[in-house]
Design an enzyme around this catalytic site. Structure first.
Site, PDB file in Angstrom:
ATOM      1  CD  GLU A  17      43.782  36.023  32.521  1.00  0.00           C
ATOM      2  OE1 GLU A  17      43.268  35.019  33.020  1.00  0.00           O
ATOM      3  OE2 GLU A  17      43.278  37.164  32.580  1.00  0.00           O
ATOM      4  CB  SER A  29      15.128  35.157  37.632  1.00  0.00           C
ATOM      5  OG  SER A  29      16.119  35.695  36.802  1.00  0.00           O
ATOM      6  CG  ASP A  71      12.663  37.769  42.350  1.00  0.00           C
ATOM      7  OD1 ASP A  71      13.712  37.785  43.024  1.00  0.00           O
ATOM      8  OD2 ASP A  71      12.088  38.795  41.930  1.00  0.00           O
ATOM      9  CE  LYS A 108      44.237  27.637  37.759  1.00  0.00           C
ATOM     10  NZ  LYS A 108      44.340  27.616  36.308  1.00  0.00           N
ATOM     11  CG  HIS A 151      39.559  28.719  39.476  1.00  0.00           C
ATOM     12  ND1 HIS A 151      39.442  30.078  39.479  1.00  0.00           N
ATOM     13  CD2 HIS A 151      40.376  28.429  38.441  1.00  0.00           C
ATOM     14  CE1 HIS A 151      40.138  30.579  38.471  1.00  0.00           C
ATOM     15  NE2 HIS A 151      40.719  29.601  37.823  1.00  0.00           N
ATOM     16  CG  ASP A 171      39.061  39.117  38.010  1.00  0.00           C
ATOM     17  OD1 ASP A 171      38.105  38.419  38.406  1.00  0.00           O
ATOM     18  OD2 ASP A 171      39.618  38.938  36.910  1.00  0.00           O
ATOM     19  CE  LYS A 216      37.991  35.693  41.741  1.00  0.00           C
ATOM     20  NZ  LYS A 216      37.727  35.971  40.309  1.00  0.00           N
ATOM     21  CG  HIS A 241      42.960  33.542  41.376  1.00  0.00           C
ATOM     22  ND1 HIS A 241      42.001  32.896  42.115  1.00  0.00           N
ATOM     23  CD2 HIS A 241      42.348  33.894  40.214  1.00  0.00           C
ATOM     24  CE1 HIS A 241      40.856  32.867  41.430  1.00  0.00           C
ATOM     25  NE2 HIS A 241      41.046  33.471  40.275  1.00  0.00           N
TER      26      HIS A 241
HETATM   27  C1  BG6 Z   1      39.137  34.205  37.303  1.00  0.00           C
HETATM   28  C2  BG6 Z   1      39.063  35.649  36.893  1.00  0.00           C
HETATM   29  O1  BG6 Z   1      38.907  34.061  38.690  1.00  0.00           O
HETATM   30  O2  BG6 Z   1      40.423  33.696  37.013  1.00  0.00           O
HETATM   31  C3  BG6 Z   1      39.396  35.793  35.425  1.00  0.00           C
HETATM   32  O3  BG6 Z   1      37.774  36.158  37.164  1.00  0.00           O
HETATM   33  C4  BG6 Z   1      40.713  35.146  35.095  1.00  0.00           C
HETATM   34  O4  BG6 Z   1      39.414  37.168  35.046  1.00  0.00           O
HETATM   35  C5  BG6 Z   1      40.754  33.723  35.635  1.00  0.00           C
HETATM   36  O5  BG6 Z   1      40.872  35.145  33.692  1.00  0.00           O
HETATM   37  C6  BG6 Z   1      42.118  33.078  35.477  1.00  0.00           C
HETATM   38  O6  BG6 Z   1      41.994  31.720  35.794  1.00  0.00           O
HETATM   39  P1  BG6 Z   1      42.795  30.604  34.991  1.00  0.00           P
HETATM   40  O7  BG6 Z   1      42.444  29.326  35.679  1.00  0.00           O
HETATM   41  O8  BG6 Z   1      42.299  30.666  33.575  1.00  0.00           O
HETATM   42  O9  BG6 Z   1      44.238  30.980  35.106  1.00  0.00           O
END
Ligand code: BG6
Length: 481
Positions: free
Chosen positions: A223, A61, A102, A189, A185, A242, A155, A247
């Site tokens: 992390e 936008s 928009d 991996k 994602h 999240d 996601k 994951h």
């Molecule tokens: C994302 C989350 O999907 O995955 C993040 O929104 C997270 O909060 C991330 O840090 C971790 O992914 P990776 O590939 O860095 O382990």
């Protein structure tokens, strides 16, 4: 008759060659954070490898000039590494066009339509805030842009069971299931694909891969950084939504699934869906939530926020193979390391023949999958120390994958979606079944325990696992084997 046969042959050749690739990529949210951090570097890599040659239509936008967008793309690629192929960069910039508008406005979709021209099977990538997914999907449908097209949805897919169902309903009313690509994602991996391969390409694992030999499984995604400027998004999600429901659950499914009945990803999808369905819905006492100190001062975060930045849980899979085996999952921001690991702990030997063969302080044998930063598999077994006494140590047979993956997860997944290959995406039934597991604790839970930065989360997480042992904290990466 002859004509029919020829038509059939042509059809078969088409099927054998795979689905028709997308003739354009439409990137909604082109001015956003995800595009800048992940998508432009992936597109650049695809152009370098010669797999992206079709127009990329960026939609957003903001009133940006084409030059502004080109600067943003260049900046993103520079930040993600270095620009090592000027010609590829120029080719990418030449492919990108900008459509401003928009998402609630029909004319935006009309502008996309005319910019697409006669591009066949466009892939619409929704790299936008989840609240806008439905609006854009419906807009695509209303403008006739969903015909013979694909949609790639980022996601989180829904924020609970009801919203995921609703989003699936809307997506399915506009696109066929095999044209919907739900991104997780983690599935792109290498180390995660290797779980599937390692389990079913080896024969030694299957006899021990069940409740008779496995004592417990734990998965940690740690992390050592915070919400990194994503406070507003994070505060609407929290750790469970999240990374855990998606994951970590995907990793559980690959570890727990039955062998697929045939070679093909349809079979893998079906076996994974069965695991999600067999997961016991979580109870309040199965979950420990934590929040790092200082989180409430992050930009975009509510002052009195109770959103968790750490989550540990105990999960059961009510299946023939896994009955009674506890699965412990844990993830958090601002922990001591950035690493992801799986530890499958085996039961001790049935008899105590040696003084140390039922290790109390140490661990029983285990299998360890290192998921990130790099990919590794380790098998720990006890070996005797030299000397008269029959005592030993737990030692690891360690396989480190030193060759980095050829493609980043985003590059792989984007390429697959544009080629119509849904193997590494999540299926409607799996997404809903996974939400059904976490749904009971999304609202019913204790307040988040504060924890200090740089540790391993609140002590209550240790109490959660105590009946079955203790957490294995991923260590810094080894450098050799
Ligand atoms: C994302 C989350 O999907 O995955 C993040 O929104 C997270 O909060 C991330 O840090 C971790 O992914 P990776 O590939 O860095 O382990």
């Amino acid at each position: 008759m002859g004509m029919t046969t020829r038509t059939k042959e042509a059809e078969m050749r088409k099927t054998a060659a795979g689905p028709e690739p997308s003739g354009a990529l439409v990137l909604f949210g082109v001015t956003g954070d995800l595009a800048h951090k992940m998508i432009f570097p992936a597109l650049y890599a695809m152009v370098k490898r010669g797999v992206l040659k079709v127009p990329v239509l960026g939609v957003a936008s903001s009133k940006w000039s084409p030059a502004q967008l080109r600067r943003r793309v260049t900046d993103s690629i520079r930040r993600s590494g270095r620009i090592d192929d000027q010609r590829a960069l120029q080719r990418l910039l030449a492919l990108i066009r900008y459509v401003q508008g928009d998402y609630n406005d029909r004319s935006t979709f009309m502008a996309i339509r005319s910019a697409l021209g006669d591009a066949r099977r466009p892939a619409h990538y929704l790299a936008i805030p989840p609240a806008l997914f439905s609006t854009v999907i419906e807009g695509l449908g209303a403008a006739g842009l969903s015909e013979d097209a694909r949609v790639i949805v980022e996601k989180p897919f829904g924020s609970d069971l009801a919203s995921a169902r609703e989003l699936n309903r809307i997506a399915r009313s506009v696109f066929a299931e095999n044209s919907i690509f739900r991104i997780d994602h983690y599935l792109g991996k290498e180390a995660i694909m290797n779980i599937l391969y390692f389990r079913f390409a080896n024969s030694f694992l299957e006899p021990i891969w069940n409740r008779n030999c496995v004592a417990s499984v734990q998965i940690t995604l740690a992390e050592d950084f915070g919400v990194k400027g994503r406070g507003a998004f994070y505060d609407s999600a929290g750790c469970l939504r999240d990374v855990v429901q998606n994951h970590l659950f995907q990793i559980v499914a690959l570890l727990a699934m039955e062998p697929p009945a045939y070679q093909g990803f349809g079979a893998v999808h079906s076996e994974k869906a069965k695991v999600f369905r067999a997961m016991r819905p979580l109870r309040t006492e199965d979950v420990v939530r934590g929040q790092y100190r200082g989180y409430r001062k992050e930009p975009g975060v509510a002052k009195g926020s109770d959103v968790e930045t750490f989550c540990a849980l105990r999960l059961f899979i009510d299946s023939w193979r896994w009955e009674g085996v506890p699965w412990y999952l844990r993830s958090g921001k601002y922990l001591a390391e950035t690493a992801a690991e799986v530890l499958v702990e085996l039961k001790p030997p049935p008899q105590r023949l040696f003084d140390d063969s039922r290790p109390v302080a140490g661990r029983a044998n285990y299998l360890r999958f290192r998921i990130s930063p790099s990919s590794a598999v380790a098998l720990a077994a006890r070996v005797k120390r030299p000397g008269k006494e029959f005592i030993g140590d737990q030692r690891e047979l360690y396989l480190l994958e030193q060759v980095p993956a050829e493609e980043s997860p985003y590059e792989r997944l984007l390429g697959d979606a544009m080629a119509g290959n849904g193997a590494l995406f999540t299926r409607e039934d799996s997404v809903e079944a996974a939400w059904a597991v976490v749904d009971p604790v999304l609202k019913r839970h204790h307040r988040a325990y504060p924890y200090r930065r740089g540790g391993w989360g609140p002590k209550e997480a240790d109490a959660l696992i105590a009946p079955d042992g203790f957490w294995h904290n991923p260590q810094p990466e080894r450098t050799g084997s």
